[in-house]
Design a protein around this motif. Structure first.
Motif, PDB file in Angstrom:
ATOM      1  N   ASN A  53       0.849  -1.194   0.000  1.00 31.81           N
ATOM      2  CA  ASN A  53       0.000   0.000   0.000  1.00 31.81           C
ATOM      3  C   ASN A  53       0.885   1.245   0.000  1.00 31.81           C
ATOM      4  N   ASP A  54       0.698   2.192   0.869  1.00 30.18           N
ATOM      5  CA  ASP A  54       1.261   3.552   0.729  1.00 30.18           C
ATOM      6  C   ASP A  54       2.744   3.645   0.338  1.00 30.18           C
ATOM      7  N   GLN A  70       4.684   0.402   2.074  1.00 31.37           N
ATOM      8  CA  GLN A  70       4.028  -0.516   3.001  1.00 31.37           C
ATOM      9  C   GLN A  70       3.961  -1.886   2.313  1.00 31.37           C
ATOM     10  N   ILE A  81       2.779  -5.246   8.978  1.00 36.53           N
ATOM     11  CA  ILE A  81       3.336  -4.544   7.819  1.00 36.53           C
ATOM     12  C   ILE A  81       4.825  -4.186   7.972  1.00 36.53           C
ATOM     13  N   PHE A 109       4.139   1.300  10.184  1.00 37.83           N
ATOM     14  CA  PHE A 109       3.170   2.071   9.396  1.00 37.83           C
ATOM     15  C   PHE A 109       3.901   3.172   8.613  1.00 37.83           C
ATOM     16  N   SER A 110       3.122   3.992   7.910  1.00 36.67           N
ATOM     17  CA  SER A 110       3.708   4.932   6.953  1.00 36.67           C
ATOM     18  C   SER A 110       4.560   6.016   7.604  1.00 36.67           C
ATOM     19  N   ARG A 174      -0.670   9.349  13.131  1.00 38.99           N
ATOM     20  CA  ARG A 174       0.262   8.588  12.297  1.00 38.99           C
ATOM     21  C   ARG A 174       0.709   9.319  11.038  1.00 38.99           C
ATOM     22  N   ASP A 175       1.663   8.652  10.358  1.00 42.48           N
ATOM     23  CA  ASP A 175       2.156   9.012   9.032  1.00 42.48           C
ATOM     24  C   ASP A 175       2.987  10.297   9.048  1.00 42.48           C
ATOM     25  N   GLU A 234      -5.361  10.911   6.940  1.00 41.07           N
ATOM     26  CA  GLU A 234      -4.160  10.084   6.872  1.00 41.07           C
ATOM     27  C   GLU A 234      -3.128  10.736   5.949  1.00 41.07           C
ATOM     28  N   CYS A 235      -1.888  10.298   6.106  1.00 38.63           N
ATOM     29  CA  CYS A 235      -0.785  10.648   5.197  1.00 38.63           C
ATOM     30  C   CYS A 235      -0.711  12.128   4.818  1.00 38.63           C
ATOM     31  N   TYR A 297      -4.448   7.072  -3.622  1.00 40.56           N
ATOM     32  CA  TYR A 297      -4.543   7.301  -2.166  1.00 40.56           C
ATOM     33  C   TYR A 297      -3.149   7.426  -1.551  1.00 40.56           C
ATOM     34  N   ALA A 298      -3.104   8.095  -0.399  1.00 43.86           N
ATOM     35  CA  ALA A 298      -1.917   8.101   0.463  1.00 43.86           C
ATOM     36  C   ALA A 298      -0.678   8.633  -0.257  1.00 43.86           C
ATOM     37  N   TRP A 313      -0.178   5.626  -3.968  1.00 46.91           N
ATOM     38  CA  TRP A 313      -0.614   4.231  -4.085  1.00 46.91           C
ATOM     39  C   TRP A 313      -1.768   4.239  -5.094  1.00 46.91           C
ATOM     40  N   TRP A 317      -8.462   0.956  -0.331  1.00 47.53           N
ATOM     41  CA  TRP A 317      -8.617  -0.154   0.624  1.00 47.53           C
ATOM     42  C   TRP A 317      -9.756  -1.088   0.237  1.00 47.53           C
TER      43      TRP A 317
END
Ligand code: FRU
Length: 496
Positions: A53-54, A70, A81, A109-110, A174-175, A234-235, A297-298, A313, A317
């Protein structure tokens, strides 16, 4: 903060053994992926096996571009991950590097990367699950560092975490995206407020080790409900573009509004002014999606020689990932270069993407019902047409009986549309948006074994989507007008 012991760069035997086990697993599963290559991307970064993913840690270090992502090697869905690693001399050709970071009692995570004193420093979210009772667990997210002197072997910082709180003790935190401005390092992170609104927090540090909370630089304005602004951002990414500041992020939970926000989660940006002395970001143009496709995304950006590059990405999801039976799942977009014109970010393919062109263009006039059948599984088309009339281009695999995706222009509504058919049984699945060309009126289309990216004009409107043709690409003109097309096949630039 950087004590010799805490950022010890010698890999332990245990780490070496654990990383070797991941590599062995990849090597053992590669033959299956290679022999099931129907959807395998030719020039987009994809995982060697397993799940992606990201994009993470997008940076330049020791004469190469670095990209991490990820990665879960043991399944074609996400799991505990890891961070995988690829490098490139030109943002187009990519080489797989040894696995960068393995989960311990945390998932990796990211996060992002920055060079400090000749060391590449990764900053990421350690995601842990805290068991509250037999039936209930809560996320625990803190921010970690890892280091590398050679850009190949990465070791975690011994004094992690470096940030372990938010002002309101949110568990979604996060991220981290880190950058340097004058004496300070800054980091933005996505979070969720107690009343479930997405927001971005800003911290700063003189040494990457000790961080002080500085300000919040974005949260939904005039928002009474999280279906407008999203419940979690996110991100996040934050950077200057043409003298203004861009807060780019991926909100979860926005409700559809007209043509917009039809994916499960969105990615877009707010434009504003920013004051480094107070950490205050003042919005001047509200949230807008940066890409109108089905799978985007991300995002993460990086700057090099005054140019701002973006990667995302090319997934979602809730995506179908029809490549799953082939032992892998996921793809990145091609790299785009960003510019700001008025209140809109334009995205154009990185210049070096022309390195992939295999020979001269085949310039053709495609009459009504005309077909391009000279393409293989990867190609670039530049389409010029009359915008006062409608356009409809059908894309399918040579062995498909119907379109897998149709690109349209409605000359009355002034909208470009991308209508994806996963297969005969799924209903049509349209993404569309208004396009007001600022200069060029051509469409630049990038096809790979399982994706399409459409750049309108200078990149005012862009679509990125995963699609699944059977066999080589075949394109037909369903419109009444004839259109001019320059056709290129594109060379491989990633390992199969
Ligand atoms: C975005 C995201 C990030 C998180 C990562 C986990 O797709 O949910 O917020 O760090 O994926 O894989």
């Amino acid at each position: 903060f950087v004590t010799a012991q805490a950022c010890d760069l010698t890999e332990t035997d245990a780490d070496k053994t654990a990383k070797a086990a991941v590599e062995t697993n990849i090597t053992n599963n590669r033959p299956f992926v290679i022999s099931n290559s129907r959807y395998r991307q030719v020039y987009h970064v994809s995982p060697p096996v397993g799940w992606m993913n990201d994009p993470n840690g997008f940076s330049f270090f020791k004469d190469k571009y670095h990209l991490f992502y990820q990665f879960y090697p043991y399944d074609t869905s996400t799991g505990n991950i890891h961070w995988a690693h690829v490098t490139s001399p030109d943002l187009v050709a990519w080489t797989q590097e040894p696995i960068a970071l393995l989960p311990g009692d945390e998932q990796i995570f990211s996060g992002s990367a920055i060079e400090k004193d000749g060391t590449l420093v990764l900053m990421y979210t350690a995601h842990k699950t805290e068991k509250i009772n037999d039936t209930f667990s809560l996320a625990n997210e803190t921010q970690y560092l890892a280091f590398s002197n050679d850009g190949v072997v990465f070791n975690k910082y011994k004094n992690n975490p470096v940030i372990s709180f938010t002002p309101d003790n949110s568990r979604d935190f996060r991220d981290p995206k880190v950058w340097k401005h004058e004496n300070y390092y800054y980091v933005v992170m996505g979070t969720q407020t107690a009343n479930k609104l997405g927001k971005v927090l800003l911290y700063r540090s003189l040494d990457l080790g000790f961080w002080e909370y500085f300000n919040e630089i974005g949260q939904p304005q005039n928002v009474t409900s999280n279906t407008i602004g999203g419940y979690m951002w996110e991100c996040p990414d934050f950077f200057e573009l043409s003298g203004r500041f861009i807060l780019l992020m991926s909100p979860q939970g926005m409700a559809e509004v007209g043509d917009r926000y039809h994916n499960q989660f969105q990615t877009g940006y707010i434009i504003g002014n920013f004051d480094y002395t107070t950490g205050k970001f003042t919005e001047t143009a509200s949230f807008q999606e940066i890409d109108y496709g089905h799978d985007f995304y991300a995002t993460q950006t990086m700057e090099k020689d005054g140019k701002r590059y973006l990667i995302a990405w090319m997934g979602s999801w809730d995506g179908q990932f029809q490549e799953r039976p082939d032992g892998w799942a996921g793809s990145m977009t091609i790299i785009r270069e960003l510019t700001l014109v008025g209140d809109r970010i334009l995205m154009k393919p990185v210049d070096a993407i022309t390195n992939l062109r295999d020979g001269q263009a085949n310039n053709i006039t495609l009459e009504q019902n005309g077909v391009i059948d000279t393409l293989n599984k990867s190609g670039e088309l530049i389409v010029t047409f009359d915008l006062t009339q409608n356009l409809s281009l059908k894309f399918q695999g040579a062995s498909d009986t119907q379109s897998v995706v149709t690109l349209g222009w409605d000359s009355i509504a002034k909208k470009v549309s991308l209508d994806r058919n996963y297969n005969a049984t799924t209903p049509t699945n349209v993404r569309q948006g208004e396009w007001n060309p600022i200069n060029s009126t051509s469409l630049r289309i990038f096809l790979d074994s399982s994706s399409i990216e459409v750049f309108c004009g200078e990149g005012e409107v862009v679509f990125s989507s995963r699609v699944y043709p059977t066999g080589a690409w075949r394109v037909s003109n369903l419109a009444a007008q004839s259109v001019s097309v320059s056709v290129y096949n594109l060379k491989r630039s990633v390992a199969i």
